[in-house]
Each structure stands twice: as structure tokens, then as C-alpha cells.
Design a protein around this motif. Sequence first.
Motif, mmCIF file in Angstrom:
data_model
loop_
_atom_site.group_PDB
_atom_site.id
_atom_site.type_symbol
_atom_site.label_atom_id
_atom_site.label_comp_id
_atom_site.label_asym_id
_atom_site.label_seq_id
_atom_site.Cartn_x
_atom_site.Cartn_y
_atom_site.Cartn_z
ATOM 1 N N ASN A 215 0.798 -1.121 0.081
ATOM 2 C CA ASN A 215 0.076 -0.063 0.000
ATOM 3 C C ASN A 215 0.807 1.231 0.005
ATOM 4 O O ASN A 215 0.434 2.079 -0.600
ATOM 5 C CB ASN A 215 -1.044 0.006 1.082
ATOM 6 N N TRP A 218 2.298 1.504 -3.473
ATOM 7 C CA TRP A 218 1.196 1.836 -4.304
ATOM 8 C C TRP A 218 0.885 3.330 -4.371
ATOM 9 O O TRP A 218 0.247 3.828 -5.251
ATOM 10 C CB TRP A 218 -0.055 0.930 -4.069
ATOM 11 N N VAL A 250 3.895 -3.932 -7.747
ATOM 12 C CA VAL A 250 2.575 -4.126 -6.971
ATOM 13 C C VAL A 250 1.521 -4.790 -7.371
ATOM 14 O O VAL A 250 0.599 -5.412 -6.959
ATOM 15 C CB VAL A 250 2.216 -2.433 -6.149
ATOM 16 N N ASP A 251 1.382 -4.228 -8.839
ATOM 17 C CA ASP A 251 0.133 -4.983 -9.409
ATOM 18 C C ASP A 251 0.039 -6.668 -9.455
ATOM 19 O O ASP A 251 -0.861 -7.108 -9.263
ATOM 20 C CB ASP A 251 0.364 -4.661 -11.106
ATOM 21 N N ARG A 254 -0.338 -7.919 -5.823
ATOM 22 C CA ARG A 254 -1.680 -7.798 -5.503
ATOM 23 C C ARG A 254 -2.626 -8.820 -6.078
ATOM 24 O O ARG A 254 -3.606 -9.304 -5.327
ATOM 25 C CB ARG A 254 -2.530 -6.394 -5.587
#
Length: 380
Positions: A215, A218, A250-251, A254
Motif C-alpha cells: 500500500n 502503491w 505491486v500490481d 496484489r
Amino acid sequence: MNNSPSKKIWNRFKRNKFAFGGLVFISLMMVIGILGYLITPDQTPYASTINLALNKKKPGRSFQFLIISKNDKIKQVNVFEKMLFGQPANFKSIPITGYRIVGDKVLVQEYIGDDERPKETQYELKSLCPKCLMPSKMGTQQAVFEESNIYKQTFYLGTDPYGRDYLSRLILGIRVSLSVGLIAVLISLLIGVSLGAAAGYFGGKTDAIISWFMNVTWSLPSLLLIIAISFALGKGFWQIFIAVGLSTWVDVARLVRGQVLALKEVEYVEAANALGFSTFRTITKHILPNLAGPILVVASANFASAILLETGLSFLGFGAQPPMPSWGTMIKEHYGYIIMDAAYLAVLPGLAIMLTVYAFNLLAIGLRDAFDVKGQNVTV
């Protein structure tokens, strides 16, 4: 008839004409990028042959050149080295509009510009063409001279303000964009899959810590994060690989976290745990293979993002450094000519970026439909 899952996925993908066209375009770009110097008109390293008399010539112009000196000490490299690094020129040439041989002299009309009268220069015939003074079966003295010292070159996409062949530099720019995209995606997959799988499988404090880290990353603007990493690592071609890769994981993380959370409760994972398989084997052999489709989709989308980030960084001066050709650097150097008489200098690399990114986005959409992952947590 082969009804394997991979065959069905391929058939679904081929039915999407736009996605298949994107794959063909990307494959063509990869082939051109790999061949590199073997197909560029200017085969010198970085296509950096400078001739200021030919600055900003329009696409399609042809010029005649006279070789005025040769350097036999330049080593001729093999095909593989030439493909990767180019071949240093073993001669020096000038553009001319005409010439004539008078006795033992060569009178040359040297091209210095469209609006300028050619400059007449005199050279010793024996210094330019020793063979011309010897009896030859090849033909007349002029024929021998033309074969030895005269050649013609067409600049299919024109020249830049330094007189360098623009087509050659655009082709070499493919290598920068695709290599940055590939390495950045591999780095993002390595980090994203590892952290996402750990967070989803172990849960608890591990999930909380990794999710907090995701987070925080991001929430940072990608471009600013990459610039900060570039400041820490320094400007350069290899540094940009790491910087872009560290900003796009990060994509992947997640996506993998969400999928692992769902898959770790299914029967075959519980069976693997009951049989005493190690955690590493359970994740790598039984969970991650079932995420291949969604991971490929997000990797394709990240490839396009990496290309855009690299060109943006090059435009700002943090990417590939001159004289290495980069589409972003080419736009930076020439965007002022858009409102002048040489708009192609900025438009051509801009079109190359647009088409390449569009092709990867089409590929990502086609993979999403082929793997039927529309309802899953995949960002395209």
C-alpha cells in the motif's frame, strides 16, 4: 483432435483479430530489435555517423558520397558482434554533388546545403584511388574510381540535426524500449509473485506487513518513485531496468495475493498439505501454475507501462544516455521542431511509442479474454 486447455486458449486468442495483430506487431519489433545493426543503413555503433551538411533532410532524400580516406587498422568484427554492437567505420566520406578527374587530380563539388553553392575541393587522385593509376581490366579510370570511392545512400526517414540516419536510430531505439520492458517485467514478476504468494498463503502478520508495504509503494507516484531510485543508483541504461522493475511489482503482488488466498482452501492444496509436501512445493507446484493466465495478462499490461515509464524517464534525462538512441530521448531533443519544418523528428518516435504500447495493451486484452479471467482481480 487436440482439445488440451492450451490449445483451446490459443484458439480463443486467435479469434481476437486485434490481439493477434498486436502479437504479430510485437514479434516483428522483436525480430527487428534483435537483428539490430545487421539491417540498419548506418551500422556504426549507436548509428552515430555525423555529417552536419546533411542536417534535417526530409525522408526519402538520396545523396552521393565520396570516400576521402580509409583506415585499414579498423578490425572487421564477426556477424554476431556486428549484430549486437555494430561495425566501426573504416573510412571517412563527404556528400558531393559531382566530380571530375583532371589528370592526376580529382575536382569535387562538395555538398554543403540546399541553399548553398557547392564547395569545390581538390584531391590527389593517387591518395584517393591508387588503383586508378594502374592499368586495369575493370574499365576506364572513371569506372574504377566510382567503384572504389563513390557510393549512394538514401535516408528513408530523413536525418536528424546532426546529419545522422534517422531510420537507423529508430531501429536501435526498439532495443532500448523492449529490453527495458522485458527486464522490468521479469523483476516485477520475481518480486511481485514472491511477496504476493507469501502474503496470501501465510496470512496473519506476514500478510499484514507485506500488504502495508504494498500500500505504501502503491501510494507513491510511479514516475517520482523511479526518479528517486534513479538518483540513488545513478543515471544509465542498466539502472533504468532496476528502477522501472521496482516500481511495477505491486500490481503483480496484489493479483497473486488475492488468487492465493482463494486457492489455498481448495481440495488439491489441502491434499498436498496432508501428504506432507513442503510449503515451497505446494506454492510453486500446485498454486502458482493455476495463476499463469492472470499473471501473463498483468505482465503484458506492465510491459506497456514499463515502455511508457522508460520513454518518460529518457525525456526527462534519467534514462538511456546519449549517444545511445532512445525514443524518449529523441522526442526530448526534437520536440521543438514540431512547429517548424521538421516535425517528423518528434512525430516518428512518438508514433513508435504509441503503436508499441497499443500492441501490448491489445495483447493483454486478448490474453484476458483467452484465459477467461474477466471476473478475477486483474488490472489491464
